[in-house]
Design an enzyme around this catalytic site. Structure first.
Site, PDB file in Angstrom:
ATOM      1  N   SER A 118     -37.678  29.956  10.813  1.00  0.00           N
ATOM      2  CA  SER A 118     -36.275  30.274  10.511  1.00  0.00           C
ATOM      3  C   SER A 118     -35.624  31.322  11.393  1.00  0.00           C
ATOM      4  O   SER A 118     -34.416  31.515  11.299  1.00  0.00           O
ATOM      5  CB  SER A 118     -36.130  30.699   9.054  1.00  0.00           C
ATOM      6  OG  SER A 118     -36.117  29.558   8.241  1.00  0.00           O
ATOM      7  N   LYS A 130     -29.453  39.201   7.571  1.00  0.00           N
ATOM      8  CA  LYS A 130     -29.613  38.002   6.742  1.00  0.00           C
ATOM      9  C   LYS A 130     -29.610  38.402   5.270  1.00  0.00           C
ATOM     10  O   LYS A 130     -30.241  39.397   4.899  1.00  0.00           O
ATOM     11  CB  LYS A 130     -30.934  37.315   7.114  1.00  0.00           C
ATOM     12  CG  LYS A 130     -31.174  35.966   6.434  1.00  0.00           C
ATOM     13  CD  LYS A 130     -32.476  35.348   6.937  1.00  0.00           C
ATOM     14  CE  LYS A 130     -32.728  33.960   6.345  1.00  0.00           C
ATOM     15  NZ  LYS A 130     -33.992  33.366   6.839  1.00  0.00           N
ATOM     16  N   SER A 178     -33.513  28.767   8.610  1.00  0.00           N
ATOM     17  CA  SER A 178     -32.571  29.181   7.606  1.00  0.00           C
ATOM     18  C   SER A 178     -31.719  30.385   8.018  1.00  0.00           C
ATOM     19  O   SER A 178     -30.718  30.658   7.354  1.00  0.00           O
ATOM     20  CB  SER A 178     -33.324  29.515   6.318  1.00  0.00           C
ATOM     21  OG  SER A 178     -34.211  30.609   6.533  1.00  0.00           O
TER      22      SER A 178
END
Ligand code: GLN
Length: 486
Positions: free
Chosen positions: A179, A80, A155
């Site tokens: 997330s 990420k 996210s």
């Protein structure tokens, strides 16, 4: 042998260690897979093919020279884009960090690399991890591999979509209010938010420091346990990282569900779970009962206040953490640098997207002297009550089960106009962050062809029991084997 992109992390590590396949072949296979399916998914913000191939070749050479095989030997990993990888950009999905290259590597990434994993690229995310759909990325939305018209969740939507589409067997995400678990559920993969303090946050760009945790996304609980055996543990560079025994996590998955008391907070679940999701959840409970778990009723009386509490605590901390993006220290600068306040203002106005601005304003408000007691202090008190609810519930059960999300993946654009609707997607995930406890999402029966997740919550530092129950569930079901893009 299956094409390497179809193998699990554990299988790859075993085969590369035995030198039945080279790390280079494994990485090439994944890079080809990314070329083939990424146009349909848009999971990556940055791909690092040369770096990955070079690392794979070096690993092969070391193995050939007799280096003992490390535990994640040749396992490709997607990271990420709020975890720093030295020599590459970190954007956090934001324009304000454009051009920023961190001078260090996050501990979580460094540990994976030291264990033989190979970083394929940086994945898309909601700007500064604020969102539940990855639509808040300043660069592009990611699409759900199961249906390109739907969101992957967020996210960590890029990481979840990359794993679901078989572009990487393992990815790193971060979970401040859900997330990792929410996109894992909506993309049909496994995601773990570890206990607060389990994984170092060094090199993780901060959103809300008392809630943030780094964790894995992958296809099986076995792979999650393998990754965590490398990720977990004290790091002197993060004072909040915990000095707690990690134990044998890959071994713990075989513990089974027999005799485990599974608490179900039925009253809390009455709050707006879609019928299909509830049916899938009840079916999952039945599977776990047939594995020997017993169901008990538990109460989480303050659960209904978790979202409100989370959005006060998280925005307050974010407003402070994001003060550092001023056009001086990181990334991009806008405006006339001879006029300081104007330059700050213009950099932040042009660099941040609207969700980030909304949260900075809300967070600044709840911390302001006139409102601090009414909002921030009260939220901290409710946070304590939520933590006490879990402590009480764990007096009569070992694991708490809920659906991970109230609905399957929604359509792109469906909730972007109404942030409060978007916030409700986190109703079952935020309590674990407020309490600091671990949470695992495992794919359960799909709803109208769309994946959903079973969430298992555990006592602090008891990821081992979550792995045991989650693995038992995966041994009894095949939901995690379904491939969205053949
Ligand atoms: N969706 C939640 C939010 O928008 C959680 C985000 C996260 O865990 N990073 O804040």
């Amino acid at each position: 042998m299956n094409a390497p992109w179809r193998l699990s992390a554990g299988e790859i590590a075993r085969l590369v260690a035995r030198r039945e396949v080279s790390a280079e072949e494994v990485v090439r296979s994944h890079l080809d897979r990314i070329d083939a399916v990424e146009p349909r998914v848009d999971a990556f913000l940055q791909r690092l093919p040369e770096r990955a191939l070079e690392r794979a070749r070096r690993l092969d050479a070391e193995l050939a020279a007799g280096r003992p095989a490390p535990p994640l030997c040749g396992v490709p990993v997607a990271v990420k884009d709020l975890l720093d990888v030295q020599g590459t950009a970190t954007t956090c999905g934001s324009r304000i960090l454009e051009g920023y290259e961190p001078p260090f590597t996050a501990t979580a990434v460094a540990r994976l690399e030291a264990a033989g994993a190979v970083v394929l690229g940086k994945t898309n995310m909601d700007e500064f991890a604020m969102g539940s759909s990855t639509e808040n990325s300043a660069y592009k939305p990611t699409r759900n591999p199961w249906d390109p018209g739907r969101v992957p969740g967020g996210s960590s939507g890029g990481s979840a979509a990359a794993v679901a589409a078989r572009m990487a067997p393992l990815a790193l995400g971060s979970d401040t209010g859900g997330s990792i678990r929410q996109p894992a559920a909506l993309c049909g993969v496994v995601g773990l938010k570890p206990t607060y303090g389990r994984v170092s946050r060094y090199g993780l760009v901060a959103f809300a420091s008392s809630l943030d945790q780094v964790g894995p996304l992958c296809r099986s609980v076995a792979d999650a346990a393998l990754a965590c055996s490398v990720l977990f543990g004290r790091d002197t560079r993060d004072a909040t990282s915990a000095d707690v025994e990690v134990g044998d996590l890959p071994g713990a998955i075989h513990g089974g569900a027999a005799g485990v008391r599974l608490g179900v907070p039925w009253a809390f679940l009455e709050r707006g779970v879609e019928a299909g999701v509830l049916a899938s959840f009840e079916q999952a409970l039945g599977v776990l009962e047939s594995c020997g778990a017993t169901l008990v009723d538990v109460e989480l009386p303050h659960g209904p206040h978790a979202i409100a509490t989370y959005y006060l605590v998280a925005t307050a901390e974010a407003s402070s953490n994001l003060a550092r993006y001023d056009g001086v220290r990181y990334g991009r600068r806008q405006g006339d640098a001879r006029e300081l306040r104007g330059m700050y203002g213009e950099t932040r106005d042009r660099g941040f997207g609207s969700e980030v601005k909304r949260r900075i304003i809300l967070g600044t408000f709840v911390l302001s002297s006139g409102y601090y007691d009414a909002y921030y202090v009260r939220a901290q008190k409710v946070r304590t009550l939520i933590r006490s609810d879990f402590e009480a519930a764990f007096g009569s059960c070992d694991v708490i089960a809920t659906p991970t999300t109230p609905t399957p993946a929604f359509r792109l654009g469906e909730k972007t106009a109404d942030p409060l609707q978007m916030y409700l997607a986190d109703v079952f995930t935020v309590p674990a962050n407020l309490a600091g406890i671990p949470g695992l999402s495992v794919p359960c029966a799909p709803v109208s062809g769309l994946p959903v997740g079973l969430q298992l919550l555990g006592r602090p530092f008891d990821e081992a029991t979550l792995f045991a129950v989650g693995h038992a569930f995966q041994q009894a079901t095949a939901h995690h084997q379904a491939e969205p893009i053949p």
